[in-house]
Motif scaffolding. Structure first.
Motif, PDB file in Angstrom:
ATOM      1  N   LEU A  20       0.834  -1.196   0.000  1.00  0.00           N
ATOM      2  CA  LEU A  20       0.000   0.000   0.000  1.00  0.00           C
ATOM      3  C   LEU A  20       0.870   1.247   0.000  1.00  0.00           C
ATOM      4  N   PRO A  21       0.516   2.286  -0.768  1.00  0.00           N
ATOM      5  CA  PRO A  21       1.300   3.532  -0.771  1.00  0.00           C
ATOM      6  C   PRO A  21       1.215   4.248   0.570  1.00  0.00           C
ATOM      7  N   ALA A  22       2.342   4.814   1.004  1.00  0.00           N
ATOM      8  CA  ALA A  22       2.388   5.503   2.305  1.00  0.00           C
ATOM      9  C   ALA A  22       3.144   6.820   2.209  1.00  0.00           C
ATOM     10  N   GLY A  23       3.024   7.514   1.057  1.00  0.00           N
ATOM     11  CA  GLY A  23       3.674   8.812   0.905  1.00  0.00           C
ATOM     12  C   GLY A  23       4.989   8.728   0.158  1.00  0.00           C
ATOM     13  N   SER A  24       5.790   9.770   0.284  1.00  0.00           N
ATOM     14  CA  SER A  24       7.083   9.818  -0.395  1.00  0.00           C
ATOM     15  C   SER A  24       8.061  10.660   0.413  1.00  0.00           C
ATOM     16  N   LEU A  25       9.335  10.480   0.137  1.00  0.00           N
ATOM     17  CA  LEU A  25      10.399  11.209   0.819  1.00  0.00           C
ATOM     18  C   LEU A  25      11.538  11.406  -0.163  1.00  0.00           C
ATOM     19  N   SER A  26      11.982  12.652  -0.321  1.00  0.00           N
ATOM     20  CA  SER A  26      13.071  12.976  -1.236  1.00  0.00           C
ATOM     21  C   SER A  26      12.796  12.461  -2.649  1.00  0.00           C
ATOM     22  N   GLY A  27      11.526  12.526  -3.049  1.00  0.00           N
ATOM     23  CA  GLY A  27      11.157  12.108  -4.386  1.00  0.00           C
ATOM     24  C   GLY A  27      11.024  10.615  -4.571  1.00  0.00           C
TER      25      GLY A  27
END
Length: 337
Positions: A20-27
């Protein structure tokens, strides 16, 4: 444990990759594998049943904190990959800790550097816990670097507060992740480091077979250990390490079988891989020889042009004996005589 994953890997069972997607960090996109919430619920539940509800909640908080550390571990791989010219596609948190999926694979020294960056993050946390322990009143002793001693232990006699217990547990969990990742068994970082070191001598396919074979034995040993110690987390680790090693080994075998036209028999196959490695080295040597010859031909052509221009300006008698000999030899070389 924590490992890197590359695009060309594809497990036969697609459900194994559900996340499941949980956001992003540094692209970089972050996903949560379906095993993570399962593990987050089951492991503290089992521990709580065995040792009481308070301990179960303590374990749950430790697991959540640990996966924060694991996320940073994975971004160690991400940033190291960027230094090697490889962009990360995503990071997935799973029961094994995490998977940093890189856009393409690097070999040799580059793979060693990318793989080592993750454990380096865990090592940094080990060093950070030294002043933290001192600040909250935990005495540091020989047990500090022993991953097998959990709470309570002789080094923490008299420590009672929740903060102290959580700090101790998180440190031990981080230490286990560090040391397990350094085991030279694929797909853990230690296995990738070993594969990178073996690449120059064995080539990509054979080094993959070597480290995945080690991983299968390691997984069997961890599973036995899990059964004897009644540790659910070790059983999860053993199953996933063994499964991943088996899949990658089969893929490596299939690739080499296809390249060599073999059909059955791993012993014959291993011999063919060694022969393939020798052939690859011979081809590389031949390629370098051709490049050297081509460069030499270009130099001869340039020198011939200079001498022909001199003849045009000053006549053939202007050439020295050495220049005349060179021109004769170069003409013969060019005509193939």
């Amino acid at each position: 444990m924590v490992a890197m994953e590359y695009r060309e890997r594809s497990d036969p069972l697609s459900w194994m990759n559900w996340a499941l997607p949980a956001g992003s960090l540094s692209g970089v996109r972050i996903f949560v594998h379906w095993t993570f919430p399962l593990f987050l619920v089951l492991y503290p539940l089992v521990e709580g049943i065995q040792a009481g509800a308070a301990w179960g909640w303590m374990v749950a908080v430790t697991v959540v904190a640990l996966f924060g550390i694991v996320l940073l571990h994975e971004f160690g791989h991400v940033f190291a990959g960027r230094r090697e010219g490889v962009e990360a596609e995503k990071v997935t948190l799973s029961v094994l800790g995490g998977l940093a999926t890189l856009g393409e694979e690097r070999v040799g020294g580059a793979e060693v550097r990318i793989a080592a960056a993750g454990p380096a993050v865990n090592l940094a946390f080990v060093l950070l816990f030294l002043p933290l322990f001192a600040a909250i009143g935990i005495r540091i002793g020989p047990d500090f670097l022993n991953p097998m001693w959990f709470w309570p232990t002789p080094v923490t006699d008299g420590v009672q507060t929740t903060v102290q217990q959580l700090a101790y547990l998180i440190h031990k969990a981080n230490l286990i992740v560090l040391l397990f990742n350094l085991i030279p068994a694929f797909p853990m970082d230690g296995g990738r480091i070993l594969r990178g070191l073996l690449h120059g001598r064995q080539g990509r396919i054979r080094s993959t077979i070597t480290v995945t074979t080690i991983a299968l034995f390691a997984a069997a040993g961890i599973l036995v250990w899990a059964v004897l110690s009644s540790k659910l987390v070790l059983a999860f680790i053993a199953v996933f390490v063994g499964w991943s090693a088996w899949v990658n080994r089969r893929q490596a075998l299939a690739i080499a079988q296809s390249e060599m036209g073999l059909y059955e028999g791993y012993s014959a196959f291993e011999a063919s891989v060694a022969e393939s490695t020798r052939l690859s080295k011979r081809e590389e040597k031949e390629r370098k020889r051709r490049e050297t010859e081509a460069e030499k031909d270009r130099e001869i052509e340039a020198r011939m042009d200079e001498l022909l221009e001199k003849i045009s300006r000053e006549g053939i008698n202007s050439l020295t004996r050495k220049e005349q000999a060179f021109l004769t030899k170069a003409s013969q070389r060019k005509s193939g005589s």
